[in-house]
Design a protein around this motif. Structure first.
Motif, short mmCIF file in Angstrom:
data_model
loop_
_atom_site.label_atom_id
_atom_site.label_comp_id
_atom_site.label_asym_id
_atom_site.label_seq_id
_atom_site.Cartn_x
_atom_site.Cartn_y
_atom_site.Cartn_z
N ASN A 165 -17.45 42.22 -48.33
CA ASN A 165 -17.42 43.27 -47.31
C ASN A 165 -16.21 43.14 -46.39
OD1 ASN A 165 -19.81 44.27 -48.32
ND2 ASN A 165 -21.11 43.28 -46.79
N SER A 166 -15.72 41.93 -46.20
CA SER A 166 -14.55 41.75 -45.33
C SER A 166 -13.32 42.41 -45.93
CB SER A 166 -14.30 40.26 -45.10
OG SER A 166 -13.89 39.61 -46.29
N PHE A 167 -13.27 42.49 -47.26
CA PHE A 167 -12.13 43.14 -47.92
C PHE A 167 -12.35 44.63 -48.13
CE2 PHE A 167 -11.59 38.70 -49.21
CZ PHE A 167 -10.24 38.52 -48.94
N THR A 168 -13.61 45.07 -48.28
CA THR A 168 -13.89 46.48 -48.51
C THR A 168 -14.04 47.22 -47.18
OG1 THR A 168 -16.23 45.87 -48.80
CG2 THR A 168 -14.89 46.13 -50.78
N TYR A 169 -15.12 46.94 -46.46
CA TYR A 169 -15.33 47.60 -45.16
C TYR A 169 -14.25 47.18 -44.17
CZ TYR A 169 -19.91 48.96 -46.93
OH TYR A 169 -20.93 49.52 -47.66
N GLY A 170 -13.88 45.90 -44.20
CA GLY A 170 -12.81 45.44 -43.30
C GLY A 170 -11.47 46.08 -43.62
N GLY A 171 -11.17 46.22 -44.93
CA GLY A 171 -9.92 46.87 -45.32
C GLY A 171 -9.89 48.32 -44.89
N ASN A 172 -11.03 49.01 -44.99
CA ASN A 172 -11.09 50.40 -44.55
C ASN A 172 -10.81 50.51 -43.05
OD1 ASN A 172 -11.80 53.23 -44.51
ND2 ASN A 172 -13.79 52.62 -43.70
N THR A 173 -11.40 49.62 -42.26
CA THR A 173 -11.16 49.62 -40.81
C THR A 173 -9.69 49.35 -40.50
OG1 THR A 173 -13.42 48.86 -40.41
CG2 THR A 173 -11.83 48.57 -38.62
N ALA A 192 0.72 42.63 -37.18
CA ALA A 192 1.81 41.71 -37.45
C ALA A 192 2.39 41.96 -38.85
CB ALA A 192 1.32 40.26 -37.34
N LYS A 193 3.67 41.68 -39.01
CA LYS A 193 4.32 41.95 -40.29
C LYS A 193 3.73 41.12 -41.43
CE LYS A 193 8.81 43.88 -39.07
NZ LYS A 193 10.28 43.78 -39.27
N ASP A 194 3.27 39.91 -41.12
CA ASP A 194 2.68 39.09 -42.17
C ASP A 194 1.41 39.74 -42.73
OD1 ASP A 194 4.64 37.19 -42.02
OD2 ASP A 194 3.55 35.87 -40.65
N LEU A 195 0.63 40.35 -41.85
CA LEU A 195 -0.58 41.04 -42.30
C LEU A 195 -0.21 42.26 -43.13
CD1 LEU A 195 -3.64 41.36 -42.31
CD2 LEU A 195 -3.45 42.59 -40.14
N VAL A 196 0.80 43.00 -42.69
CA VAL A 196 1.25 44.18 -43.44
C VAL A 196 1.76 43.76 -44.81
CG1 VAL A 196 2.86 46.12 -43.46
CG2 VAL A 196 1.77 45.44 -41.32
N ARG A 197 2.49 42.65 -44.88
CA ARG A 197 2.96 42.15 -46.18
C ARG A 197 1.77 41.80 -47.07
NH1 ARG A 197 6.62 39.13 -42.80
NH2 ARG A 197 8.73 40.03 -42.89
N VAL A 235 -1.30 43.05 -47.15
CA VAL A 235 -2.02 44.21 -47.69
C VAL A 235 -1.09 45.15 -48.44
CG1 VAL A 235 -3.82 44.12 -45.94
CG2 VAL A 235 -1.78 45.50 -45.52
N THR A 236 0.15 44.73 -48.62
CA THR A 236 1.09 45.50 -49.44
C THR A 236 1.36 44.81 -50.77
OG1 THR A 236 2.18 46.40 -47.46
CG2 THR A 236 3.36 46.58 -49.54
N PHE A 237 1.63 43.51 -50.71
CA PHE A 237 2.05 42.78 -51.91
C PHE A 237 0.96 41.88 -52.50
CE2 PHE A 237 5.96 43.30 -49.30
CZ PHE A 237 6.59 44.23 -50.11
N VAL A 238 -0.06 41.50 -51.74
CA VAL A 238 -1.12 40.63 -52.25
C VAL A 238 -2.35 41.44 -52.61
CG1 VAL A 238 -2.55 38.60 -51.79
CG2 VAL A 238 -0.22 38.71 -50.85
N LEU A 239 -3.00 42.02 -51.61
CA LEU A 239 -4.12 42.95 -51.83
C LEU A 239 -3.60 44.33 -51.43
CD1 LEU A 239 -7.15 43.17 -52.57
CD2 LEU A 239 -7.64 42.98 -50.12
N PRO A 240 -3.16 45.14 -52.39
CA PRO A 240 -2.35 46.33 -52.07
C PRO A 240 -3.12 47.50 -51.46
CG PRO A 240 -2.77 46.23 -54.42
CD PRO A 240 -3.36 44.97 -53.84
N LEU A 241 -3.83 47.25 -50.37
CA LEU A 241 -4.55 48.32 -49.70
C LEU A 241 -3.61 49.31 -49.02
CD1 LEU A 241 -7.50 46.32 -48.09
CD2 LEU A 241 -7.54 47.70 -50.17
N TRP A 289 -1.36 54.11 -46.13
CA TRP A 289 -0.18 53.89 -45.31
C TRP A 289 1.09 54.44 -45.95
CZ3 TRP A 289 -0.90 48.12 -43.36
CH2 TRP A 289 -1.78 48.13 -42.28
N LEU A 290 1.42 54.00 -47.15
CA LEU A 290 2.69 54.40 -47.76
C LEU A 290 2.74 55.88 -48.12
CD1 LEU A 290 3.36 51.22 -49.94
CD2 LEU A 290 4.33 51.83 -47.72
N PRO A 291 1.75 56.43 -48.85
CA PRO A 291 1.82 57.87 -49.13
C PRO A 291 1.66 58.74 -47.90
CG PRO A 291 -0.26 56.96 -49.91
CD PRO A 291 0.58 55.80 -49.51
N ALA A 292 0.84 58.32 -46.94
CA ALA A 292 0.65 59.13 -45.74
C ALA A 292 1.91 59.17 -44.89
CB ALA A 292 -0.52 58.58 -44.92
#
Length: 283
Positions: free
Chosen positions: A197-205, A215-220, A222-228, A233-236
């Motif tokens: 749930n931390s990755f599904t519901y948490g990722g949605n939040t 922080a940029k590390d968090l953005v990296r 969810v872009t390159f590790v778990l590509p949420l 973000w990117l298409p929007a």
């Protein structure tokens, strides 16, 4: 069903997919009939689901009552991110939201009953207790998205119009892959629904807010590790005409279908590995 000209391996894979979809449809239909037997209860629970998710956006609106921008984004822009993420996640939650119950089945041994049935286990687990009330989340996300589209001054082009359904479908597939991968992890951890749930519901939040507030590390991550980040973000940001985080190239906005396909393939491999490792409860 056989397809002319396909080798035996592909025929077998195609047959398994068809069997899984047929089993899913039949199980989901059974739960829908059960739900609609008490229509007043269904309407109340669906409205409750809608209202509970609406409170999240109300909190964002209250936040904007004291500020003009959040991380450089206006309320309609944040609403656009929120609506896309909420609707895409709602689709995945509707179709695969029951995956978080897998750990319970592994612990009490009831997964064994699914293994002896002539239907793919993934389809049975995913369709188990199919909850039509989750349409409330999808409806709420689409309404917020509609508000955002109406409030924003976007120079629409055919490509930007196409990007809206592309984000919803690809985003739903990415979230769905996370649901399946989380289910596969529960074969090993057994009591890991909250981790999932931390990755599904948490990722949605996380995706409901602009990337500039993190922080940029968090953005990296969810872009390159778990590509949420490819959910919205990117298409929007392409639709909104805003710069991408991490100075990514322009074509990254059009990568969600490829990312979704890759995530689904990896999730499928993880599921097969988890299912092969299952050894029952021993009782």
């Amino acid at each position: 069903m056989r397809v002319a000209g396909w080798p035996a391996e592909r025929q077998g894979a195609y047959a398994r997919v068809c069997d899984g979809l047929r089993a899913y449809r039949m199980i989901a239909a059974m739960w829908i009939r059960s739900t609609m037997a008490y229509r007043a209860s269904f309407l109340m629970t669906a409205f409750g689901n809608f209202a509970a998710n609406a409170l999240d956006f109300v909190a964002i609106m209250l936040m904007f009552s004291g500020i003009d921008r959040l991380g450089g984004y206006t309320l309609p822009e944040v609403a656009f991110l929120y609506g896309v993420s909420g609707a895409a996640f709602g689709l995945a939650d509707l179709v695969l939201g029951s995956m978080d119950r897998l750990g319970r089945r592994v612990r009490d041994g009831t997964l064994d009953t699914l293994l002896v049935r002539p239907a793919p286990v993934l389809a049975q687990v995913a369709a188990d207790r199919f909850a039509l009330r989750r349409l409330g989340r999808i409806t709420q996300g689409l309404l917020v998205l509609g508000y955002a589209i109406g409030a924003l001054d976007i120079a629409w082009s055919p490509l930007k119009v196409l990007m809206i359904p592309l984000m919803l479908v690809s985003g739903g597939a990415i979230f769905g892959a996370v649901f399946v991968a989380g289910g596969a992890f529960q074969f090993v951890a057994q009591d890991a629904s909250e981790v999932q749930n931390s990755f599904t519901y948490g990722g949605n939040t996380l995706l409901q807010y602009p990337p500039t507030v993190f922080a940029k590390d968090l953005v990296r991550g969810v872009t390159f590790v778990l590509p949420l980040a490819f959910v919205n973000w990117l298409p929007a940001l392409y639709v909104l005409g805003r710069p991408y985080p991490l100075d990514l190239p322009t074509w990254a906005a059009f990568a969600p279908p490829l990312v979704a396909a890759g995530c689904c393939a990896l999730a499928g491999l993880a599921w097969r590995a988890g299912l092969r490792s299952y050894r029952s409860t021993g009782s």
